[in-house]
Enzyme design. Structure first.
Site, PDB file in Angstrom:
ATOM      1  N   ASP A  18      -1.358   1.821  -4.241  1.00 12.43           N
ATOM      2  CA  ASP A  18      -2.148   0.686  -4.737  1.00 12.43           C
ATOM      3  C   ASP A  18      -3.600   1.071  -4.997  1.00 12.43           C
ATOM      4  OD1 ASP A  18      -2.764   0.893  -1.977  1.00 12.43           O
ATOM      5  OD2 ASP A  18      -3.329  -1.212  -1.885  1.00 12.43           O
TER       6      ASP A  18
ATOM      7  N   ASP B 287      -6.203   2.264  -3.311  1.00 15.00           N
ATOM      8  CA  ASP B 287      -7.402   1.971  -2.529  1.00 15.00           C
ATOM      9  C   ASP B 287      -7.800   3.111  -1.593  1.00 15.00           C
ATOM     10  OD1 ASP B 287      -5.401   1.642  -0.648  1.00 15.00           O
ATOM     11  OD2 ASP B 287      -6.048  -0.343   0.020  1.00 15.00           O
TER      12      ASP B 287
ATOM     13  N   SER C  41       0.820  -1.202   0.000  1.00 13.06           N
ATOM     14  CA  SER C  41       0.000   0.000   0.000  1.00 13.06           C
ATOM     15  C   SER C  41       0.863   1.266   0.000  1.00 13.06           C
ATOM     16  CB  SER C  41      -0.966  -0.020   1.185  1.00 13.06           C
ATOM     17  OG  SER C  41      -1.900   1.017   1.103  1.00 13.06           O
TER      18      SER C  41
ATOM     19  N   ASP D 272      -3.305   6.541  -3.152  1.00 14.60           N
ATOM     20  CA  ASP D 272      -2.060   5.971  -2.656  1.00 14.60           C
ATOM     21  C   ASP D 272      -1.548   4.965  -3.688  1.00 14.60           C
ATOM     22  OD1 ASP D 272      -3.932   3.992  -2.207  1.00 14.60           O
ATOM     23  OD2 ASP D 272      -3.178   3.439  -0.232  1.00 14.60           O
TER      24      ASP D 272
END
Length: 598
Positions: A314, A316, A151, A312
């Site tokens: 990734d 999400d 992440s 961010d």
């Protein structure tokens, strides 16, 4: 070197076939770096409800090929205990990866292990957003899913996030069962080291690439979240967008934007391409606000844009920054964005023609603002809070959906938003599209996001929040600090009755399972002995939660004051926090480090 460390070194060198990491362990042995070897080899990464997240490097305590093989083997064994061979062969698993170092190889490795066991594998051939995994689990009716990502962690980290058949991140008892299965399958199977690369891996007839189909089907469902596709097309606004070196450039620019007919987007040249080095953001977390988004605001200024949308790495989470009339930039908190999304979701629900309040829900984590609860009460729909993390909200949403209920919105204060129920996880892709639509709609009436937030608070009451943390690396200090609160004044089992002039009307302790607000004094939310979490409810509506982090050496606090004006709420909340720090945290006595705001 003692016997236990010698055994650990021999075990690593025996099992590991990655030359570079074996050489690193040998180098440390030669240099007699025994304390470092103990850190690397005598403890393991903990597999929890967030899966794995750790630094990449040699040793059982870090992310590397051997530890991912062990993880994949344990995950496979648990899946085989939960699903029939026929289910695994026909439904199977979806696997994806982000742009970090080694994510692609970890995904390929996992796919190989599952396919050799006769499982059907859908392996994305290129980087994609984490929400694609949650979406795919439900869209294809799969058994489970894996996303290789850390992440918004620093570049040296990676992670391994697991989803279950309900399309949500795993919760107990699966986390413990998987952890046990990993420990019971530590020795690599000989075939586990046979790791074909992408695209050669698709020679296996059990493995296919779902990318093209998921692109189409995800965007098709995303369109259903829009209420004004044609009006969006006519907007003259410009939005600045940054993925902070992450995966979402292609998906937001080439897929999401056309799906919503969104207006022109301004790129941030130094951040728009995926880059595992994260050269412009040592900590690529847009939740940190304007520091991470400095380049995006500069690009917006140059391009005549008043709004920055940021995912961010990734994709999400979503951050939003707006230029104010005085020329300054405002970064909205997750709670403020939750209020705006919640207002929008309820407005569209009310305009849907047949709003059914008895079967319609909004959700939030227990440390997030209670603004959704306030809105739901006034607008006659239902609200529930869950434990911290979207694993809990996603799982609860699926339970409600299976009961014939509808979940129109869920959020957590850490800029995570689930708009609608297409994806049962936080989704920065759909959140960015919906937020852009909100902004274009408000712009038609010359209303800014800041003004609309004030409108919401004027309607439902001001909900002022203040969240932060202290750093503590000593678990004994943390345990002693929370034990003191549970035995206030050295009275066993007695909690504080007030903080200064603020009288405490209720206490919920999810470490012990105690809740004064319940008739039987037993908390309704799940109890966890892995982290401390106490919530104090005050006369007048203020709420204060203190909890420890499962992944970081932090003692976090979340606070909220509700009232008729921002000024009075802010003043009273600041006073409450000062008392909390003085009476509960005692930072000087406990050697705590305050959060840096630089």
């Amino acid at each position: 070197m003692d016997a236990s460390l010698t055994k650990a070194v021999e075990q690593w060198l025996s099992w590991n076939k990655d030359e570079a990491s074996s050489n690193e362990i040998k180098r440390l042995v030669d240099k007699k770096e025994y304390s470092q070897l103990e850190k690397l080899l005598c403890s393991r990464m903990e597999f929890g409800t967030a899966g794995l997240r750790a630094k990449m490097g040699a040793g059982f305590s870090q992310m590397n090929t051997l530890t991912i093989i062990q993880t994949a083997q344990g995950l496979l064994k648990h899946a085989q205990s939960q699903f029939t061979p026929e289910e695994l062969a026909s439904k199977g698993i979806v696997i994806a990866f982000d742009a970090r170092y080694n994510s692609k190889s970890y995904a390929s490795l996992t796919a190989s292990i599952f396919a050799r066991a006769g499982c059907r594998v859908r392996l994305f051939s290129d980087i994609c957003p984490t929400p694609y995994v949650a979406f795919s689990c439900r869209f294809y009716g799969l058994c489970l899913g894996v996303m290789c990502t850390a992440s918004h962690n620093p570049k040296q980290d990676n992670g391994y996030k697991v989803y279950w058949s309900n399309g949500a991140q795993i919760i107990p008892p699966h986390d413990k069962a998987i952890a046990d299965a990993i420990v019971n399958n530590l020795e690599p199977w000989e075939s586990s080291w046979e790791i074909p690369s992408i695209p050669e891996i698709y020679i296996n007839e059990l493995i296919n690439d779902p990318m093209a189909e998921v692109d189409v089907e995800y965007m098709k469902l995303l369109k259903t979240s829009s209420t004004r596709l044609e009006k969006n097309r006519k907007s003259k606004l410009k939005f600045t967008y940054t993925p902070v070196h992450g995966v979402d450039t292609i998906f937001f620019y080439q897929l999401c934007t056309p799906a919503f007919n969104l207006p022109e987007l301004i790129e941030v040249p130094l951040q728009c391409k995926p880059d595992p080095e994260f050269p412009t953001a040592e900590f690529p977390n847009p939740e940190e606000g304007k520091g991470v988004l400095k380049l995006a605001m500069e690009a917006a200024e140059a391009g005549g844009s008043r709004h920055v949308l940021a995912s961010d790495p990734d994709a999400d989470r979503l951050a939003v920054v707006e230029k104010q009339d005085d020329g300054s930039w405002r970064a909205f908190t997750g709670n403020e964005l939750g209020a705006i999304f919640g207002w929008w979701a309820v407005s569209n629900w009310k305009n849907s023609g047949s709003p059914d309040g008895e079967n319609t829900y909004m959700l939030a984590s227990t440390v997030s603002s209670v603004i959704l609860k306030t809105i739901a009460k006034k607008e006659n729909l239902l609200f529930e809070d869950t434990l911290t993390g979207f694993k809990w909200m996603g799982s609860r949403a699926k339970e409600l959906i299976d009961q014939g209920k509808k979940v129109i919105f869920a959020f957590e204060e850490a800029i995570g938003f689930m708009y609608g129920q297409n994806v049962l996880d936080k989704d920065g892709v759909s959140a960015a599209a919906v937020m852009a639509e909100i902004i274009t709609t408000l712009h038609e009436d010359n209303i800014s996001l800041s003004q609309q937030l004030d409108n919401i608070y004027n309607t439902y009451g001001y909900h002022v929040t203040n969240n932060s943390y202290y750093i503590c690396h000593d678990k004994e200090v943390i345990n002693t600090m929370f034990a003191r609160i549970r035995n206030w004044g050295k009275n066993s089992g007695v909690y504080p009755e007030a903080l200064g002039r603020f009288k405490i009307s209720g206490i919920r302790d999810l470490y012990t399972g105690f809740d004064t607000r319940e008739e039987d004094k037993i908390a309704k939310l799940p109890v966890s002995k892995t982290s401390h979490m106490i919530t104090f409810y005050f006369d007048g509506g203020a709420v204060l939660t203190m909890r420890t982090s499962g992944t970081e050496p932090k003692i976090k606090f979340y606070s909220e004051m509700i009232g008729s004006s921002r000024e009075s709420c802010t003043s009273e909340l600041n006073e409450l926090i000062e008392l909390m720090v003085k009476d509960f945290y005692q930072p000087e006595k406990n050697g705590l480090i305050a959060r840096s705001l630089s």
